[in-house]
Design a protein around this motif. Sequence first.
Motif, PDB file in Angstrom:
ATOM      1  N   ILE A 107    -110.912  31.686 -18.159  1.00 35.74           N
ATOM      2  CA  ILE A 107    -111.943  32.798 -18.188  1.00 35.74           C
ATOM      3  C   ILE A 107    -113.415  32.310 -17.485  1.00 35.74           C
ATOM      4  O   ILE A 107    -113.722  31.202 -17.569  1.00 35.74           O
ATOM      5  CB  ILE A 107    -112.340  32.990 -19.608  1.00 35.74           C
ATOM      6  CG1 ILE A 107    -111.138  33.653 -20.333  1.00 35.74           C
ATOM      7  CG2 ILE A 107    -113.395  34.044 -19.753  1.00 35.74           C
ATOM      8  CD1 ILE A 107    -111.312  33.746 -21.953  1.00 35.74           C
ATOM      9  N   VAL A 108    -113.841  33.396 -16.875  1.00 36.21           N
ATOM     10  CA  VAL A 108    -115.112  32.870 -16.085  1.00 36.21           C
ATOM     11  C   VAL A 108    -116.251  32.997 -17.013  1.00 36.21           C
ATOM     12  O   VAL A 108    -116.633  33.824 -17.826  1.00 36.21           O
ATOM     13  CB  VAL A 108    -115.595  34.060 -14.997  1.00 36.21           C
ATOM     14  CG1 VAL A 108    -116.880  33.701 -14.359  1.00 36.21           C
ATOM     15  CG2 VAL A 108    -114.510  34.047 -13.900  1.00 36.21           C
ATOM     16  N   LYS A 109    -117.043  31.624 -17.035  1.00 36.19           N
ATOM     17  CA  LYS A 109    -118.185  31.533 -17.925  1.00 36.19           C
ATOM     18  C   LYS A 109    -119.536  32.012 -17.223  1.00 36.19           C
ATOM     19  O   LYS A 109    -120.436  32.607 -17.571  1.00 36.19           O
ATOM     20  CB  LYS A 109    -118.308  30.266 -18.730  1.00 36.19           C
ATOM     21  CG  LYS A 109    -119.665  30.120 -19.305  1.00 36.19           C
ATOM     22  CD  LYS A 109    -119.682  28.605 -20.142  1.00 36.19           C
ATOM     23  CE  LYS A 109    -121.022  28.606 -20.898  1.00 36.19           C
ATOM     24  NZ  LYS A 109    -121.113  27.332 -21.422  1.00 36.19           N
ATOM     25  N   ALA A 110    -119.555  31.352 -15.965  1.00 33.57           N
ATOM     26  CA  ALA A 110    -120.509  31.492 -15.096  1.00 33.57           C
ATOM     27  C   ALA A 110    -120.446  31.393 -13.556  1.00 33.57           C
ATOM     28  O   ALA A 110    -119.224  30.734 -13.222  1.00 33.57           O
ATOM     29  CB  ALA A 110    -121.829  30.705 -15.363  1.00 33.57           C
ATOM     30  N   GLY A 115    -121.634  28.541  -5.413  1.00 34.45           N
ATOM     31  CA  GLY A 115    -120.323  29.272  -5.156  1.00 34.45           C
ATOM     32  C   GLY A 115    -119.223  28.784  -6.118  1.00 34.45           C
ATOM     33  O   GLY A 115    -118.005  29.346  -6.210  1.00 34.45           O
ATOM     34  N   SER A 116    -119.650  27.685  -6.729  1.00 30.99           N
ATOM     35  CA  SER A 116    -118.552  27.297  -7.992  1.00 30.99           C
ATOM     36  C   SER A 116    -118.447  28.001  -9.051  1.00 30.99           C
ATOM     37  O   SER A 116    -119.296  28.844  -9.109  1.00 30.99           O
ATOM     38  CB  SER A 116    -118.659  25.815  -8.072  1.00 30.99           C
ATOM     39  OG  SER A 116    -119.607  25.454  -8.674  1.00 30.99           O
ATOM     40  N   ILE A 117    -117.411  27.941  -9.902  1.00 30.75           N
ATOM     41  CA  ILE A 117    -117.373  28.781 -10.945  1.00 30.75           C
ATOM     42  C   ILE A 117    -117.122  28.037 -12.371  1.00 30.75           C
ATOM     43  O   ILE A 117    -116.435  26.929 -12.175  1.00 30.75           O
ATOM     44  CB  ILE A 117    -116.016  29.777 -10.928  1.00 30.75           C
ATOM     45  CG1 ILE A 117    -115.892  30.599  -9.397  1.00 30.75           C
ATOM     46  CG2 ILE A 117    -115.840  30.536 -12.197  1.00 30.75           C
ATOM     47  CD1 ILE A 117    -116.565  31.720  -9.524  1.00 30.75           C
ATOM     48  N   THR A 118    -117.937  28.107 -13.143  1.00 32.05           N
ATOM     49  CA  THR A 118    -117.824  27.359 -14.612  1.00 32.05           C
ATOM     50  C   THR A 118    -116.728  28.480 -15.333  1.00 32.05           C
ATOM     51  O   THR A 118    -116.828  29.559 -15.527  1.00 32.05           O
ATOM     52  CB  THR A 118    -119.066  27.378 -15.356  1.00 32.05           C
ATOM     53  OG1 THR A 118    -120.017  26.627 -14.433  1.00 32.05           O
ATOM     54  CG2 THR A 118    -119.062  26.864 -16.853  1.00 32.05           C
ATOM     55  N   THR A 119    -115.746  27.762 -15.959  1.00 30.73           N
ATOM     56  CA  THR A 119    -114.590  28.329 -16.628  1.00 30.73           C
ATOM     57  C   THR A 119    -114.282  27.859 -17.971  1.00 30.73           C
ATOM     58  O   THR A 119    -115.088  26.793 -18.235  1.00 30.73           O
ATOM     59  CB  THR A 119    -113.177  28.179 -15.661  1.00 30.73           C
ATOM     60  OG1 THR A 119    -112.987  26.732 -16.004  1.00 30.73           O
ATOM     61  CG2 THR A 119    -113.398  28.698 -14.403  1.00 30.73           C
TER      62      THR A 119
END
Length: 152
Positions: A107-110, A115-119
């Motif tokens: 799940i995407v958190k931020a 450009g990276s994704i916190t999940t």
Amino acid sequence: NPKDEAALRQEILRVAESQIGTTEKGENRGGALKYQQAFGRGPEPWCADFVSWVYTQAGKGTNSPYCPTFVQQLKKQGRWKGRNDPQPGDLVFFDWDHDKNPDHVGIVKAVNPDGSITTIEGNTANPRNRDQEGVFQKNRDMNTIFGFGEVA
């Protein structure tokens, strides 16, 4: 309704965050077994069970145990975004071996400035102890990402 969708996204993240630190014991068992059992399934790779459980708890009934089928469902529902426009609460699918098949989901958190994704992911290695699998927050680069699924 955008207001309802915003509330759903917030609830998805609240539920997902509440599970961080849940771990498995043995092969896909232990505390993590509740995600599979909620859908009448036994021990199995549970990343998709985890996100299905989170979405269902948050009020968006979802039940898919297998990433490739999950992506097909999203495409049929018009909820597949490809590798575009990730938003907090979206599903994020990964393709570790770059074979054009999704291997893992979280799940995407931020979405971060670089450009990276916190999940938030289930059935993933503990960043502090690689021997332990569970629900953890991760930072992922776009080069591992297969695509995104819309909340509703």
